[in-house]
Scaffold this motif. Structure first.
Motif, short mmCIF file in Angstrom:
data_model
loop_
_atom_site.label_atom_id
_atom_site.label_comp_id
_atom_site.label_asym_id
_atom_site.label_seq_id
_atom_site.Cartn_x
_atom_site.Cartn_y
_atom_site.Cartn_z
N UNK A 150 15.54 -10.07 5.97
CA UNK A 150 15.40 -10.87 4.76
C UNK A 150 14.14 -10.42 4.03
N UNK A 151 14.31 -9.73 2.91
CA UNK A 151 13.15 -9.17 2.21
C UNK A 151 12.24 -10.27 1.66
N UNK A 152 12.80 -11.42 1.32
CA UNK A 152 11.99 -12.50 0.73
C UNK A 152 11.01 -13.09 1.73
N UNK A 153 11.43 -13.21 2.99
CA UNK A 153 10.61 -13.87 4.00
C UNK A 153 10.07 -12.93 5.07
N UNK A 154 10.67 -11.76 5.21
CA UNK A 154 10.30 -10.86 6.28
C UNK A 154 10.94 -11.23 7.62
N UNK A 155 11.86 -12.19 7.60
CA UNK A 155 12.51 -12.61 8.84
C UNK A 155 13.51 -11.55 9.29
N UNK A 156 13.55 -11.29 10.60
CA UNK A 156 14.54 -10.39 11.18
C UNK A 156 15.32 -11.15 12.25
N UNK A 157 16.58 -10.77 12.43
CA UNK A 157 17.45 -11.47 13.39
C UNK A 157 18.60 -10.55 13.77
N UNK A 158 19.39 -11.00 14.74
CA UNK A 158 20.63 -10.32 15.13
C UNK A 158 20.39 -8.86 15.53
N UNK A 173 18.93 -4.58 6.03
CA UNK A 173 18.89 -4.10 7.41
C UNK A 173 17.56 -3.41 7.68
N UNK A 174 16.96 -3.71 8.84
CA UNK A 174 15.80 -2.98 9.32
C UNK A 174 16.21 -2.23 10.58
N UNK A 175 15.78 -0.96 10.65
CA UNK A 175 16.06 -0.13 11.82
C UNK A 175 14.78 0.05 12.62
#
Length: 292
Positions: free
Chosen positions: A175-183, A158-160
């Motif tokens: 996603x720590x592997x890709x740096x992708x954020x969503x939702x 989770x990123x805040x």
């Protein structure tokens, strides 16, 4: 009774911001955006060195030794604090001269996330960017008002994020592997009666610490329940950000601002713009290094 933060550097910064702890050197870097200064505070020596940036620094993070990466008024820079050098990496908003970088943090994978804001405070004109260790820059969130606090959960799922004008803390799946954020979803909502949410950090128990701009405090929140757990009083109204530091990560360092305060207000808070600290009774999390 709330705990109270104590003044440790009476810098009188116009807009103190962006604190980050260098766990290798045991020093705190922080900036004065409007004063165009980058500071390095050594708690053992009780010294606060200053590097004039020549432009507005939104936040700096540690790369290696005395080399920093700065999210500045005109883009991302490599900065050597001791040699006083600035080398441009990339300016993703060169086409938006009315914007500047505001705040930023390094994620657990060593990427530097930093966002912008418009000088006009116009909503939806700014964005959140991510600079990877190979110096590739990409936009992650658009249509932001004032990009501010960032933090990541211990499980790296989770990123805040705080966009101050929304009066909300948002959570993203991360996603720590890709740096992708969503939702993206709101998890904490402020009324605005006790200031606006600004900078943010996270402690070892997974609780968020949030600075209240024009609210005289820092507050601690449970991101799972949205419950405010405690508050730290700060003897300055414009509280901008906070980060854990000290060799044991048990000191909460707090930055403040004095810009736009009239003389009568400054008489009530003479140390506005200072760097404050408190031991909140909980261990913090380390500031990640760029490229780590």
């Amino acid at each position: 009774m709330n705990k109270k933060a104590e003044l440790i550097v009476d810098e009188k910064a116009l807009l103190g911001e962006g604190p980050t702890w260098d766990g290798h050197q045991n020093v705190l870097y922080w900036v004065d955006i409007m004063g165009e200064n980058i500071h390095r505070f050594d708690p053992k020596q009780q010294s606060n060195q200053t590097l004039h940036a020549g432009q507005e620094p939104g936040a700096v993070v540690v790369h290696k030794d005395a080399e920093l990466i700065g999210a500045m008024q005109h883009g991302f820079y490599r900065i050597d604090f001791d040699r006083e050098t600035f080398d441009l990496v990339v300016d993703p908003e060169e086409h938006l001269p009315g914007n500047r970088f505001n705040d930023g943090k390094v994620d657990p994978a060593g990427r530097f996330w930093a966002g912008t804001m418009a000088y006009s405070k116009q909503k939806d004109q700014a964005a959140l960017y991510c600079l990877t260790p190979d110096f590739t820059c990409s936009q992650k969130v658009s249509h932001i008002g004032i990009s501010n606090g960032l933090a990541w959960s211990a499980d790296c799922k989770t990123m805040y994020f705080i966009d101050t004008p929304t009066l909300e803390v948002s959570a993203f799946d991360y996603d720590i592997a890709t740096g992708k954020i969503s939702n993206r979803r709101p998890i904490i909502t402020f009324s605005g009666d006790d200031g606006r949410p600004d900078g943010m950090t996270i402690d070892a128990e997974g609780m968020l610490w949030i600075a209240h701009f024009r609210g005289w405090k820092v507050s601690r929140w449970n991101p799972e329940t949205g419950q405010c757990l405690e508050e730290i009083d700060v003897p300055a109204s414009q509280v901008t950000s906070c980060v854990f530091g000290g060799e044991d990560l048990k000191t909460l360092y707090i930055t403040t601002a004095r810009n736009k305060l009239e003389k009568e207000q400054l008489d009530k808070e003479p140390h506005a713009g200072g760097l404050f600290a408190v031991n909140p009774g909980v261990e913090g999390t380390p500031s990640h290094r760029f490229g780590a």
